[in-house]
Write an enzyme that holds these catalytic residues in place. Sequence first.
Site, PDB file in Angstrom:
ATOM      1  N   HIS A   3       0.854  -1.171   0.051  1.00 32.64           N
ATOM      2  CA  HIS A   3      -0.111   0.045  -0.067  1.00 32.64           C
ATOM      3  C   HIS A   3       0.871   1.194   0.214  1.00 32.64           C
ATOM      4  O   HIS A   3       1.775   1.324   0.686  1.00 32.64           O
ATOM      5  CB  HIS A   3      -0.957  -0.049   1.340  1.00 32.64           C
ATOM      6  CG  HIS A   3      -2.001   0.978   1.219  1.00 32.64           C
ATOM      7  ND1 HIS A   3      -1.960   2.148   1.310  1.00 32.64           N
ATOM      8  CD2 HIS A   3      -3.452   0.705   0.845  1.00 32.64           C
ATOM      9  CE1 HIS A   3      -3.165   2.691   1.410  1.00 32.64           C
ATOM     10  NE2 HIS A   3      -4.068   1.981   0.816  1.00 32.64           N
TER      11      HIS A   3
ATOM     12  N   ASP B 289      -7.870  -5.409   0.211  1.00 30.68           N
ATOM     13  CA  ASP B 289      -8.533  -6.367  -0.991  1.00 30.68           C
ATOM     14  C   ASP B 289      -8.125  -7.587  -0.755  1.00 30.68           C
ATOM     15  O   ASP B 289      -8.683  -8.599  -1.668  1.00 30.68           O
ATOM     16  CB  ASP B 289      -7.957  -5.607  -2.287  1.00 30.68           C
ATOM     17  CG  ASP B 289      -8.443  -4.492  -2.619  1.00 30.68           C
ATOM     18  OD1 ASP B 289      -7.610  -3.448  -2.763  1.00 30.68           O
ATOM     19  OD2 ASP B 289      -9.599  -4.067  -2.552  1.00 30.68           O
TER      20      ASP B 289
HETATM   21  C1  SDX Z   1      -6.400   0.047  -2.706  1.00 36.72           C
HETATM   22  O1  SDX Z   1      -4.440   4.371  -2.026  1.00 36.72           O
HETATM   23  C2  SDX Z   1      -5.324   3.891  -1.462  1.00 36.72           C
HETATM   24  O2  SDX Z   1      -5.844   4.383  -0.192  1.00 36.72           O
HETATM   25  C3  SDX Z   1      -5.986   2.961  -2.081  1.00 36.72           C
HETATM   26  C4  SDX Z   1      -6.968   1.896  -1.352  1.00 36.72           C
HETATM   27  C5  SDX Z   1      -8.176   2.700  -0.840  1.00 36.72           C
HETATM   28  O3  SDX Z   1      -9.118   2.558  -0.109  1.00 36.72           O
HETATM   29  O4  SDX Z   1      -8.497   3.873  -1.928  1.00 36.72           O
HETATM   30  O5  SDX Z   1      -6.366   1.553  -0.319  1.00 36.72           O
HETATM   31  C6  SDX Z   1      -7.496   0.779  -2.054  1.00 36.72           C
HETATM   32  O6  SDX Z   1      -6.074   0.557  -3.828  1.00 36.72           O
HETATM   33  C7  SDX Z   1      -5.495  -0.838  -1.942  1.00 36.72           C
HETATM   34  C8  SDX Z   1      -4.235  -1.473  -2.871  1.00 36.72           C
HETATM   35  C9  SDX Z   1      -4.941  -2.387  -3.832  1.00 36.72           C
HETATM   36  N1  SDX Z   1      -3.562  -3.082  -4.620  1.00 36.72           N
HETATM   37  C10 SDX Z   1      -3.121  -4.011  -4.741  1.00 36.72           C
HETATM   38  O7  SDX Z   1      -3.283  -4.840  -3.848  1.00 36.72           O
HETATM   39  C11 SDX Z   1      -2.114  -4.197  -5.934  1.00 36.72           C
HETATM   40  C12 SDX Z   1      -0.885  -4.751  -5.572  1.00 36.72           C
HETATM   41  N2  SDX Z   1      -0.028  -3.745  -4.617  1.00 36.72           N
HETATM   42  C13 SDX Z   1       0.856  -3.080  -5.419  1.00 36.72           C
HETATM   43  O8  SDX Z   1       0.622  -2.584  -6.675  1.00 36.72           O
HETATM   44  C14 SDX Z   1       1.246  -1.589  -4.638  1.00 36.72           C
HETATM   45  O9  SDX Z   1       1.676  -2.107  -3.444  1.00 36.72           O
HETATM   46  C15 SDX Z   1       0.382  -0.485  -4.742  1.00 36.72           C
HETATM   47  C16 SDX Z   1       0.076  -0.138  -6.053  1.00 36.72           C
HETATM   48  C17 SDX Z   1      -0.763  -0.852  -3.940  1.00 36.72           C
HETATM   49  C18 SDX Z   1       1.340   0.546  -3.960  1.00 36.72           C
HETATM   50  O10 SDX Z   1       2.157   0.943  -4.980  1.00 36.72           O
HETATM   51  P1  SDX Z   1       3.161   2.034  -4.459  1.00 36.72           P
HETATM   52  O11 SDX Z   1       2.962   2.834  -3.311  1.00 36.72           O
HETATM   53  O12 SDX Z   1       3.844   2.720  -5.899  1.00 36.72           O
HETATM   54  O13 SDX Z   1       4.466   1.191  -4.146  1.00 36.72           O
HETATM   55  P2  SDX Z   1       5.497   0.702  -5.124  1.00 36.72           P
HETATM   56  O14 SDX Z   1       5.005  -0.127  -6.278  1.00 36.72           O
HETATM   57  O15 SDX Z   1       6.633   1.737  -5.472  1.00 36.72           O
HETATM   58  O16 SDX Z   1       6.245  -0.470  -4.334  1.00 36.72           O
HETATM   59  C19 SDX Z   1       7.557  -0.300  -3.459  1.00 36.72           C
HETATM   60  C20 SDX Z   1       8.170  -1.394  -3.373  1.00 36.72           C
HETATM   61  C21 SDX Z   1       8.645  -1.842  -5.155  1.00 36.72           C
HETATM   62  O17 SDX Z   1       9.781  -2.429  -4.836  1.00 36.72           O
HETATM   63  P3  SDX Z   1      11.161  -1.468  -5.253  1.00 36.72           P
HETATM   64  O18 SDX Z   1      10.747  -0.888  -6.651  1.00 36.72           O
HETATM   65  O19 SDX Z   1      11.474  -0.496  -4.162  1.00 36.72           O
HETATM   66  O20 SDX Z   1      12.146  -2.319  -5.220  1.00 36.72           O
HETATM   67  O21 SDX Z   1       7.513  -2.609  -3.225  1.00 36.72           O
HETATM   68  C22 SDX Z   1       7.412  -3.550  -4.248  1.00 36.72           C
HETATM   69  C23 SDX Z   1       7.535  -2.830  -5.305  1.00 36.72           C
HETATM   70  O22 SDX Z   1       8.201  -3.785  -6.583  1.00 36.72           O
HETATM   71  N3  SDX Z   1       5.954  -4.105  -4.008  1.00 36.72           N
HETATM   72  C24 SDX Z   1       5.514  -5.275  -4.130  1.00 36.72           C
HETATM   73  C25 SDX Z   1       4.279  -5.130  -4.050  1.00 36.72           C
HETATM   74  N4  SDX Z   1       3.839  -4.045  -3.758  1.00 36.72           N
HETATM   75  C26 SDX Z   1       4.969  -3.343  -3.719  1.00 36.72           C
HETATM   76  N5  SDX Z   1       6.061  -6.350  -4.439  1.00 36.72           N
HETATM   77  C27 SDX Z   1       5.508  -7.491  -4.593  1.00 36.72           C
HETATM   78  N6  SDX Z   1       4.106  -7.513  -4.386  1.00 36.72           N
HETATM   79  C28 SDX Z   1       3.706  -6.532  -4.153  1.00 36.72           C
HETATM   80  N7  SDX Z   1       2.140  -6.444  -4.251  1.00 36.72           N
END
Ligand code: SDX
Length: 440
Positions: free
Chosen positions: A316, A374
């Site tokens: 998140h 989720d």
């Molecule tokens: C919702 O914003 C809100 O409040 C949203 C929400 C709401 O109520 O409105 O809470 C609802 O959207 C919840 C999130 C649902 N999405 C998912 O579950 C999809 C999987 N999660 C990821 O796509 C990600 O964690 C996000 C999109 C939720 C957050 O993305 P960020 O903040 O841009 O973080 P990032 O992608 O930059 O990740 C930081 C690091 C990265 O590694 P590095 O590049 O630093 O080496 O963490 C890793 C990412 O690769 N990472 C993950 C991961 N999520 C982040 N690695 C593996 N699996 C994951 N799920």
Amino acid sequence: MSSAVPQAKSQQTVTMIDNATGKKFEFPVMEGTVGPRVVDIRKFYAETGMFTYDPGFTSTAACESAVTYIDGDKGVLLHRGYSIKELAEKSDFLEVCYLLLHGELPNKPQKTEFVTTITRHTMVHEQILSFFSGFRRDSHPMAVMVGTVGALAAFYHDSLDIDDPKQRELAAHRMIAKVPTIAALAYKYSIGQPFMHPRNDLNFSENFLYMTFGIPSEPYKVNPVLARAMDRIFILHADHEQNASTSTVRLAGSSRANPFACISSGIASLWGRAHGGANEAVLDMLHQIGDKSRIPEFIARSKDKNDTFRLMGFGHRVYKNYDPRAEIMRKTCKEVLDELGIKDDPLLDIAVELEKIALQDPYFIEKKLYPNVDFYSGIILKAMGFPTSMFTVLFAVARTVGWVSQWKEMIEEPTQRIGRPRQLYTGTPERPFLPMDKRK
Ligand code: SDX
């Protein structure tokens, strides 16, 4: 009761030195009620000739707001100061809607009036029913939601004037009340069953389950445990600060677009797999994993930079601790499966094992990746009988109140202006036109 944003005060300042020119600049620091202070950079470009750069808005406060507060490190979520845990346990969805819209929990007469108002707006114009025959039966219901909610502006002309507080309130009530009806219509249309009109003798969540799963040929018996679970799931999804879809609604609203168009833009943004579409993607992922023995393979893939696979329902932007909603969702999951007599749900077994392994994995610990709202919702919704394609639709049903509350707050903000970000241009500098015979 005014829910207008209390204006943050600025007492302190920060100083910036542009090392290229040696020039010094001072900017006010603003302090809210709780949470990080902010540097007021509204005059930054005028004073420095430079823009700030923050593409994912990881360090940017786009507005002042008094609706919701999240402490990502502590895993805290407050709506108008009340914790999500207390609201989920002690309140109900329409009461939370009133709280988000007006800033206070309703007293008895206020609650009765609000519930009656919303109940009386659940029907849609009869011509809207003919929209559905224009869609393919196998359309994704989110495509139907985006189109149909936006088209409400073609019917409710007496709630389009955003400068009239009465029309703003009427539009907000109509969307909170009609979006669930449209969601149920989209589902019924997709399975070829007759539409069910709303029933005013049922509460918000009971009525939604009735419109979705009831059939005209026999009476529908509401299961109170499932209705309470549905209501709690709506509460958990109601609002969440300036997430992607809420920011989309605010930006659309800043151009003075009508409220129905703004909420339709929020639905479009919520549809993405990185946002509201994640609950559907979690179920797809659990099916893809298929067996607990394959969990290590998928955990490895989620860490591989060359693999686009991510653990859906994990991570998140704000929560660097357990999403408080995920904990409540997991408890609700157990209640629903027990009520339905589902002893061992293979997908739940994989989810619980996946969570256990991921939370012990150094990669997830270091990056502070925890289950989010989720992760468990899809398992509950599937057990309740919803197809995965409806999961994000249910998220939109709940989030409509958050979107309209934030939209209302923005429109009532005295200094509201159109949102118009700038950019760091890295394209080609100006060049003369190239005649056809000179092109490669
Ligand atoms: C919702 O914003 C809100 O409040 C949203 C929400 C709401 O109520 O409105 O809470 C609802 O959207 C919840 C999130 C649902 N999405 C998912 O579950 C999809 C999987 N999660 C990821 O796509 C990600 O964690 C996000 C999109 C939720 C957050 O993305 P960020 O903040 O841009 O973080 P990032 O992608 O930059 O990740 C930081 C690091 C990265 O590694 P590095 O590049 O630093 O080496 O963490 C890793 C990412 O690769 N990472 C993950 C991961 N999520 C982040 N690695 C593996 N699996 C994951 N799920």
